[in-house]
Design a protein around this motif. Structure first.
Motif, PDB file in Angstrom:
ATOM      1  N   TYR A  21       0.852  -1.158   0.002  1.00  0.00           N
ATOM      2  CA  TYR A  21      -0.154   0.031  -0.141  1.00  0.00           C
ATOM      3  C   TYR A  21       0.700   1.060  -0.063  1.00  0.00           C
ATOM      4  O   TYR A  21       1.712   1.347   0.862  1.00  0.00           O
ATOM      5  N   THR A  62     -13.470   7.773  -0.784  1.00  0.00           N
ATOM      6  CA  THR A  62     -13.550   8.804   0.256  1.00  0.00           C
ATOM      7  C   THR A  62     -12.215   9.742  -0.134  1.00  0.00           C
ATOM      8  O   THR A  62     -12.372  10.918  -0.120  1.00  0.00           O
ATOM      9  N   MET A  63     -11.307   9.331  -0.753  1.00  0.00           N
ATOM     10  CA  MET A  63      -9.975   9.918  -0.974  1.00  0.00           C
ATOM     11  C   MET A  63      -9.900  10.978  -2.078  1.00  0.00           C
ATOM     12  O   MET A  63      -8.811  11.258  -2.259  1.00  0.00           O
ATOM     13  N   ASP A 118     -10.996  10.999  -9.100  1.00  0.00           N
ATOM     14  CA  ASP A 118     -10.487   9.982  -7.873  1.00  0.00           C
ATOM     15  C   ASP A 118      -8.884  10.270  -7.715  1.00  0.00           C
ATOM     16  O   ASP A 118      -8.220  10.774  -8.242  1.00  0.00           O
ATOM     17  N   ASP A 119      -8.565   9.927  -6.479  1.00  0.00           N
ATOM     18  CA  ASP A 119      -7.067   9.868  -6.050  1.00  0.00           C
ATOM     19  C   ASP A 119      -6.270   8.844  -6.699  1.00  0.00           C
ATOM     20  O   ASP A 119      -5.253   9.112  -7.068  1.00  0.00           O
ATOM     21  N   LEU A 120      -6.844   7.677  -6.752  1.00  0.00           N
ATOM     22  CA  LEU A 120      -5.939   6.592  -7.328  1.00  0.00           C
ATOM     23  C   LEU A 120      -6.830   5.636  -7.994  1.00  0.00           C
ATOM     24  O   LEU A 120      -7.840   5.123  -7.635  1.00  0.00           O
ATOM     25  N   VAL A 121      -5.964   4.975  -9.049  1.00  0.00           N
ATOM     26  CA  VAL A 121      -6.449   3.706  -9.757  1.00  0.00           C
ATOM     27  C   VAL A 121      -5.597   2.721  -9.624  1.00  0.00           C
ATOM     28  O   VAL A 121      -4.345   2.892  -9.638  1.00  0.00           O
ATOM     29  N   SER A 122      -5.917   1.668  -9.340  1.00  0.00           N
ATOM     30  CA  SER A 122      -4.868   0.482  -9.424  1.00  0.00           C
ATOM     31  C   SER A 122      -5.638  -0.823 -10.196  1.00  0.00           C
ATOM     32  O   SER A 122      -5.431  -0.551 -11.546  1.00  0.00           O
ATOM     33  N   THR A 123      -6.590  -1.584  -9.833  1.00  0.00           N
ATOM     34  CA  THR A 123      -7.184  -2.541 -10.715  1.00  0.00           C
ATOM     35  C   THR A 123      -8.007  -2.084 -11.622  1.00  0.00           C
ATOM     36  O   THR A 123      -8.603  -2.508 -12.749  1.00  0.00           O
ATOM     37  N   GLY A 124      -8.641  -0.605 -11.393  1.00  0.00           N
ATOM     38  CA  GLY A 124      -9.699  -0.177 -11.830  1.00  0.00           C
ATOM     39  C   GLY A 124     -10.886  -0.525 -11.793  1.00  0.00           C
ATOM     40  O   GLY A 124     -12.022  -0.053 -12.165  1.00  0.00           O
ATOM     41  N   GLU A 125     -11.314  -1.455 -10.818  1.00  0.00           N
ATOM     42  CA  GLU A 125     -12.506  -1.997 -10.506  1.00  0.00           C
ATOM     43  C   GLU A 125     -13.496  -1.256  -9.790  1.00  0.00           C
ATOM     44  O   GLU A 125     -14.599  -0.901 -10.151  1.00  0.00           O
ATOM     45  N   SER A 126     -13.034  -0.347  -9.164  1.00  0.00           N
ATOM     46  CA  SER A 126     -13.841   0.815  -8.307  1.00  0.00           C
ATOM     47  C   SER A 126     -14.329   1.624  -9.153  1.00  0.00           C
ATOM     48  O   SER A 126     -15.690   2.013  -9.273  1.00  0.00           O
TER      49      SER A 126
END
Ligand SMILES: O=P(O)(O)OC[C@H]1O[C@H](OP(=O)(O)OP(=O)(O)O)[C@H](O)[C@@H]1O
Ligand SMILES: Nc1ncnc2[nH]cnc12
Length: 183
Positions: A21, A62-63, A118-126
């Motif tokens: 993280y 949230t972030m 948004d603040d951050l994308v990782s897998t993109g699922e959210s």
């Protein structure tokens, strides 16, 4: 984007259940968020996004909220937050996030042209779930922007185009910047 670069390079990485993280001021609110970093990030979003076509900024909890509020402040584009709480207002839509949590969309109407921020994308699922929910209410998603894109995870985004200010590879002992917007 000197401050963004330094802030990522200096961000601690912590392990949670085998997942590394990135503890970055933008995506966690700690270590302390330097106002000059937010200014730089807001300027980056404003410079790289086609905001003239946007009626509304939509930020999922949230972030992303502090960045979205700052972008709203300098652009005068109204902001709505996709919340993890049901309000029961007329027209409220709900959808499930990949982690099973239910999120609620209020005050986005059919035909609204929205920037999802948004603040951050990782897998993109959210983000994929948010974009699908916005499409279901009839909104037009003009752009999807994040500050940080994590590039070392398996992305589930296929046809969703997400723009980022900085792309990072998160290692156990720190984050490596692999791309950053030049301004
Ligand atoms: O691309 P993904 O793999 O879906 O991950 C990205 C999501 O993870 C973070 O949120 P988090 O779940 O940490 O919640 P928070 O914003 O409330 O801190 C971030 O704000 C994105 O919403
Ligand atoms: N802060 C973070 N660092 C790394 N991966 C993440 N995925 C979601 N949030 C993250």
């Amino acid at each position: 984007m000197k401050r963004l670069l330094t802030s990522v390079e200096e961000a601690p990485v912590v392990e949670r259940d085998g997942y590394h993280y990135l503890v970055h001021p933008i995506s966690n609110g700690l270590p302390t968020l330097d106002p000059a970093l937010i200014r730089e990030v807001v300027n980056g979003i404003v410079e790289t996004t086609a905001l003239e076509d946007v009626d509304k900024i939509v930020s999922p909890v949230t972030m992303g909220i502090h960045v979205a509020a700052a972008v709203s402040l300098v652009t005068d584009i109204p902001l709505v937050v996709v919340r993890d709480r049901e309000y029961g207002l007329p027209g409220e839509a709900s959808f499930e996030r990949p982690d099973g949590e239910t999120l609620y969309v209020n005050d986005v109407q059919a035909g609204d042209r929205v920037l999802v921020l948004d603040d951050l994308v990782s897998t993109g699922e959210s983000l994929a779930a948010v974009v699908e929910a916005l499409a279901d209410v009839g909104a037009e998603v003009v752009d999807v922007s994040v500050v940080v894109r994590r590039v070392d995870t398996d992305t589930v985004l296929t046809d969703l185009d997400v723009s980022s200010l900085v792309d990072v590879h998160v290692h156990a002992d720190g984050a490596e910047v692999v791309d950053i917007v030049e301004l």
